[in-house]
Design an enzyme around this catalytic site. Structure first.
Site, PDB file in Angstrom:
ATOM      1  N   CYS A 133      -0.583  -7.567   4.559  1.00 20.85           N
ATOM      2  CA  CYS A 133      -1.093  -7.395   3.201  1.00 20.85           C
ATOM      3  C   CYS A 133      -1.771  -6.033   3.050  1.00 20.85           C
ATOM      4  O   CYS A 133      -1.763  -5.448   1.963  1.00 20.85           O
ATOM      5  CB  CYS A 133      -2.065  -8.520   2.846  1.00 20.85           C
ATOM      6  SG  CYS A 133      -2.490  -8.563   1.092  1.00 20.85           S
ATOM      7  N   TYR A 137       1.272  -2.751   1.743  1.00 13.79           N
ATOM      8  CA  TYR A 137       0.844  -2.193   0.463  1.00 13.79           C
ATOM      9  C   TYR A 137       0.452  -0.727   0.614  1.00 13.79           C
ATOM     10  O   TYR A 137       0.704   0.091  -0.278  1.00 13.79           O
ATOM     11  CB  TYR A 137      -0.325  -3.001  -0.102  1.00 13.79           C
ATOM     12  CG  TYR A 137       0.096  -4.180  -0.944  1.00 13.79           C
ATOM     13  CD1 TYR A 137      -0.111  -4.194  -2.319  1.00 13.79           C
ATOM     14  CD2 TYR A 137       0.713  -5.293  -0.377  1.00 13.79           C
ATOM     15  CE1 TYR A 137       0.266  -5.273  -3.108  1.00 13.79           C
ATOM     16  CE2 TYR A 137       1.110  -6.375  -1.140  1.00 13.79           C
ATOM     17  CZ  TYR A 137       0.886  -6.364  -2.507  1.00 13.79           C
ATOM     18  OH  TYR A 137       1.278  -7.436  -3.280  1.00 13.79           O
ATOM     19  N   GLU A 203       5.529 -11.350   2.117  1.00 12.28           N
ATOM     20  CA  GLU A 203       5.192 -10.225   1.242  1.00 12.28           C
ATOM     21  C   GLU A 203       6.417  -9.797   0.435  1.00 12.28           C
ATOM     22  O   GLU A 203       6.321  -9.539  -0.769  1.00 12.28           O
ATOM     23  CB  GLU A 203       4.670  -9.044   2.060  1.00 12.28           C
ATOM     24  CG  GLU A 203       3.261  -9.222   2.604  1.00 12.28           C
ATOM     25  CD  GLU A 203       2.203  -9.209   1.518  1.00 12.28           C
ATOM     26  OE1 GLU A 203       2.502  -8.802   0.370  1.00 12.28           O
ATOM     27  OE2 GLU A 203       1.065  -9.609   1.807  1.00 12.28           O
TER      28      GLU A 203
END
Length: 217
Positions: A133, A137, A203
């Site tokens: 995460c 990103y 994800e």
């Protein structure tokens, strides 16, 4: 000879996940400004639910760490929280609406996966499951922040993940995972690796969930 840090061995996995993310129509639509605002609004609602659980898992992990690591962990993501609050305000997403949002199937599965890592395998696997995460990103944000989406909201989204603050959080989370991995054997490393790989999978699926505005059927 310096031993390779555990997270360095995960680089090929994150590179594949990044390439797939950059090619996904949700991310492409953010980058070129064509993604409907309703789709982005759906994403933010689901992401809020995910981040609530993500924060609770940070607390669970921090309680199992030494004081120094726990202090680092509890300060991660503060910049992300502020960026999200600005996006929520600009899209008029109220606290009531966010709280009323229920996790869609992929969101529910992702949260369940991470909670399972802690219950079945412990703190090292949980930390490895939390890492994508941050890392994914950050990679996506750094690659797209300079492309300047025509939609300023979408550009703000990318900028928040390319920021020095978020890059620092990513590196600190990697350092936590590396420290937890250091004393463990290969079997435990494989558990961590599998937790990381599965989180990367979710994800990627999160983009698809948002793109199709997934519902329970």
């Amino acid at each position: 000879m310096k031993e390779t840090q555990f997270t360095a061995t995960l680089t090929p996995v994150i590179e594949v996940a990044t390439a797939r993310s950059l090619a996904h129509p949700f991310i492409v639509g953010l980058s070129d400004g064509t993604l409907p605002l309703a789709t982005f609004r759906y994403y933010l609602r689901q992401d809020h639910q995910y981040l609530e659980m993500f924060g609770r898992l940070h607390e669970v992990l921090a309680a199992q760490l030494n004081t120094a690591l726990a202090q680092i962990l509890t300060s991660l993501g503060e910049g992300e929280d502020l960026a999200r609050q600005r996006l929520h305000a600009e899209l008029k997403l109220s606290a009531v609406e966010l709280a009323a949002t229920k996790p869609a199937p992929t969101n529910y599965a992702y949260q369940t996966h991470m909670a399972y890592q802690n219950q079945a395998h412990g703190k090292a696997a949980l930390a490895a499951g939390l890492l994508p995460c941050y890392w994914l990103y950050n990679e996506v944000g750094r690659r797209l922040a300079q492309k300047h989406s025509p939609n300023p909201l979408y550009q703000e989204f990318f900028d928040s993940y390319a920021s020095d603050d978020f890059s620092s959080s990513t590196n600190q989370m990697r350092a936590i995972v590396d420290e937890l991995a250091a004393p463990l054997d290969e079997a435990a490393h494989e558990q961590m690796r599998q937790a990381f790989v599965k989180s990367c999978y979710y994800e990627e699926q999160f983009w698809q969930m948002a793109y199709e505005q997934q519902r329970w059927r």
